[in-house]
Design a protein around this motif. Structure first.
Motif, PDB file in Angstrom:
ATOM      1  N   ALA A  36       0.834  -1.207   0.000  1.00 25.88           N
ATOM      2  CA  ALA A  36       0.000   0.000   0.000  1.00 25.88           C
ATOM      3  C   ALA A  36       0.869   1.259   0.000  1.00 25.88           C
ATOM      4  O   ALA A  36       1.890   1.331   0.694  1.00 25.88           O
ATOM      5  CB  ALA A  36      -0.919   0.002   1.211  1.00 25.88           C
ATOM      6  N   LEU A  37       0.467   2.226  -0.784  1.00 27.18           N
ATOM      7  CA  LEU A  37       1.176   3.495  -0.882  1.00 27.18           C
ATOM      8  C   LEU A  37       0.245   4.608  -0.412  1.00 27.18           C
ATOM      9  O   LEU A  37      -0.855   4.785  -0.957  1.00 27.18           O
ATOM     10  CB  LEU A  37       1.595   3.766  -2.326  1.00 27.18           C
ATOM     11  N   THR A  38       0.672   5.346   0.601  1.00 27.91           N
ATOM     12  CA  THR A  38      -0.118   6.478   1.081  1.00 27.91           C
ATOM     13  C   THR A  38       0.161   7.681   0.194  1.00 27.91           C
ATOM     14  O   THR A  38       1.283   8.185   0.143  1.00 27.91           O
ATOM     15  CB  THR A  38       0.217   6.810   2.546  1.00 27.91           C
ATOM     16  N   ALA A  39      -0.861   8.140  -0.522  1.00 28.97           N
ATOM     17  CA  ALA A  39      -0.702   9.255  -1.455  1.00 28.97           C
ATOM     18  C   ALA A  39      -0.863  10.602  -0.766  1.00 28.97           C
ATOM     19  O   ALA A  39      -0.114  11.540  -1.035  1.00 28.97           O
ATOM     20  CB  ALA A  39      -1.712   9.140  -2.597  1.00 28.97           C
ATOM     21  N   VAL A  40      -1.855  10.713   0.100  1.00 24.22           N
ATOM     22  CA  VAL A  40      -2.085  11.959   0.832  1.00 24.22           C
ATOM     23  C   VAL A  40      -2.521  11.654   2.256  1.00 24.22           C
ATOM     24  O   VAL A  40      -3.099  10.600   2.531  1.00 24.22           O
ATOM     25  CB  VAL A  40      -3.177  12.841   0.172  1.00 24.22           C
ATOM     26  N   GLY A  41      -2.238  12.618   3.133  1.00 30.71           N
ATOM     27  CA  GLY A  41      -2.810  12.572   4.457  1.00 30.71           C
ATOM     28  C   GLY A  41      -1.840  12.351   5.599  1.00 30.71           C
ATOM     29  O   GLY A  41      -0.693  11.937   5.394  1.00 30.71           O
ATOM     30  N   PRO A  42      -2.365  12.690   6.765  1.00 29.19           N
ATOM     31  CA  PRO A  42      -3.722  13.217   6.983  1.00 29.19           C
ATOM     32  C   PRO A  42      -3.835  14.692   6.609  1.00 29.19           C
ATOM     33  O   PRO A  42      -2.916  15.458   6.806  1.00 29.19           O
ATOM     34  CB  PRO A  42      -3.937  13.015   8.482  1.00 29.19           C
ATOM     35  N   GLY A  79     -11.103   9.095   7.016  1.00 25.73           N
ATOM     36  CA  GLY A  79     -11.594  10.460   7.065  1.00 25.73           C
ATOM     37  C   GLY A  79     -12.808  10.668   6.179  1.00 25.73           C
ATOM     38  O   GLY A  79     -13.364   9.720   5.616  1.00 25.73           O
ATOM     39  N   SER A  80     -13.213  11.922   6.059  1.00 30.95           N
ATOM     40  CA  SER A  80     -14.420  12.224   5.290  1.00 30.95           C
ATOM     41  C   SER A  80     -14.242  13.472   4.443  1.00 30.95           C
ATOM     42  O   SER A  80     -13.472  14.376   4.780  1.00 30.95           O
ATOM     43  CB  SER A  80     -15.613  12.427   6.235  1.00 30.95           C
ATOM     44  N   VAL A  81     -14.967  13.501   3.325  1.00 31.15           N
ATOM     45  CA  VAL A  81     -14.997  14.649   2.423  1.00 31.15           C
ATOM     46  C   VAL A  81     -16.452  15.096   2.306  1.00 31.15           C
ATOM     47  O   VAL A  81     -17.343  14.270   2.071  1.00 31.15           O
ATOM     48  CB  VAL A  81     -14.448  14.295   1.022  1.00 31.15           C
ATOM     49  N   ARG A  82     -16.680  16.397   2.462  1.00 32.78           N
ATOM     50  CA  ARG A  82     -18.021  16.953   2.344  1.00 32.78           C
ATOM     51  C   ARG A  82     -18.000  18.140   1.387  1.00 32.78           C
ATOM     52  O   ARG A  82     -17.104  18.970   1.438  1.00 32.78           O
ATOM     53  CB  ARG A  82     -18.549  17.415   3.703  1.00 32.78           C
ATOM     54  N   VAL A  83     -19.011  18.179   0.518  1.00 30.83           N
ATOM     55  CA  VAL A  83     -19.208  19.309  -0.385  1.00 30.83           C
ATOM     56  C   VAL A  83     -20.615  19.834  -0.130  1.00 30.83           C
ATOM     57  O   VAL A  83     -21.584  19.075  -0.212  1.00 30.83           O
ATOM     58  CB  VAL A  83     -19.048  18.910  -1.857  1.00 30.83           C
ATOM     59  N   SER A  84     -20.717  21.090   0.217  1.00 31.28           N
ATOM     60  CA  SER A  84     -22.007  21.697   0.579  1.00 31.28           C
ATOM     61  C   SER A  84     -22.680  20.912   1.708  1.00 31.28           C
ATOM     62  O   SER A  84     -23.911  20.802   1.754  1.00 31.28           O
ATOM     63  CB  SER A  84     -22.938  21.784  -0.637  1.00 31.28           C
ATOM     64  N   GLY A  85     -21.870  20.340   2.584  1.00 30.49           N
ATOM     65  CA  GLY A  85     -22.394  19.647   3.758  1.00 30.49           C
ATOM     66  C   GLY A  85     -22.726  18.191   3.565  1.00 30.49           C
ATOM     67  O   GLY A  85     -23.125  17.507   4.516  1.00 30.49           O
TER      68      GLY A  85
END
Length: 272
Positions: A36-42, A79-85
């Protein structure tokens, strides 16, 4: 109310506005197990509605991965991603412009725009007016009947931007859209994007590796570290946006100072 609760409340309000983006403890990995390669984060990041955020960093730092997560093309490992809630929905919550135009070559300029209007659910009777307005926004009046191969690379990218604006969603995502263009065309399209986004008020997230482009376009710049990408610098840009010409802005000492600051930050983040 304690100050940390006030800050949290403001962040939640910013993240729930139309077109606002919020990333909470986002990490993304490719592959499984020991490979596994971690691309981004945290990464924790809030983009208020109407902001023009530029993600900048060296190649391979995870800029495009973050953009795909915001677009909903991929889901974060943690984690989580939210757009306009709410969670992002591909093709619904954001218009996306890629490094290459990705137009349908067998269609005319009009055909490419009309297809976007159809997917956006626009009443067919309104297509001529909407199409004319979109092409006017990107300076392509009079090109409706031309085939894709009959227009330049810069014009093709303008069509791609118009297509992304066809859906009335409040978020626009651009992934190094001018990387393959010559310097003059690139500067002209930078000016087009800056003008269009200021006029429409859409939240914009733009990916680039150019400090010059970042400072010219952004109202805020986030510099990412080398892979896995994390936030190395979060810098608000206070340069004027609506009452100064492009050449005057690029020639100002404030612009030069910010460009140097961001360039040094990118190099330091890549070397860390």
């Amino acid at each position: 109310m304690p100050s940390h609760e006030l800050t949290a409340s403001r962040d939640e309000a910013d993240a729930a506005g139309a077109g606002a983006v919020r990333l909470d403890h986002v990490t993304h990995r490719y592959g499984r197990g020991g490979e596994a390669l971690t691309a981004v984060g945290p990464v924790d990041l809030t983009v208020p509605a109407g902001e023009f955020l530029v993600l900048v960093g060296a190649s391979g730092c995870g800029k495009s991965t973050l953009l795909r997560l915001i677009a909903g093309f991929e889901q974060p490992t943690h984690g989580s991603v939210r757009v306009s809630g709410t969670g992002p929905r591909p093709g619904r919550t954001a218009g996306v412009v890629f490094q290459t135009p990705r137009l349908f070559p067998w269609r005319t300029v009009r055909g490419n725009i009309d297809l976007a209007l159809r997917y956006a659910g626009v009443d067919r009777a309104l297509w001529p007016r909407c199409r004319a307005e979109l092409l006017g926004r990107v300076g392509l009046e009079g090109t409706e009947k031309r085939r894709v191969w009959e227009i330049s690379g810069g014009q093709q990218q303008r069509v791609a931007i118009a297509r992304a604006l066809a859906a009335e969603n409040p978020l626009l995502l651009l992934d190094e859209p001018f990387a393959a263009l010559d310097a003059l065309t690139r500067e002209r399209l930078q000016e087009d994007v800056r003008r269009v986004t200021d006029r429409t008020g859409r939240t914009t997230v733009f990916v680039t590796h150019s400090a010059d482009e970042a400072v010219f376009l952004g109202s805020r710049i986030v510099v990412l570290t080398r892979s896995p990408g994390t936030v190395a610098l979060d810098l608000p840009i206070t340069l004027p946006r609506g009452d100064i010409g492009a050449e005057e802005l690029r020639g100002s000492p404030e612009f030069a100072e910010l460009r140097t600051h961001v360039s040094h930050a990118v190099k330091a983040a890549a070397a860390a």
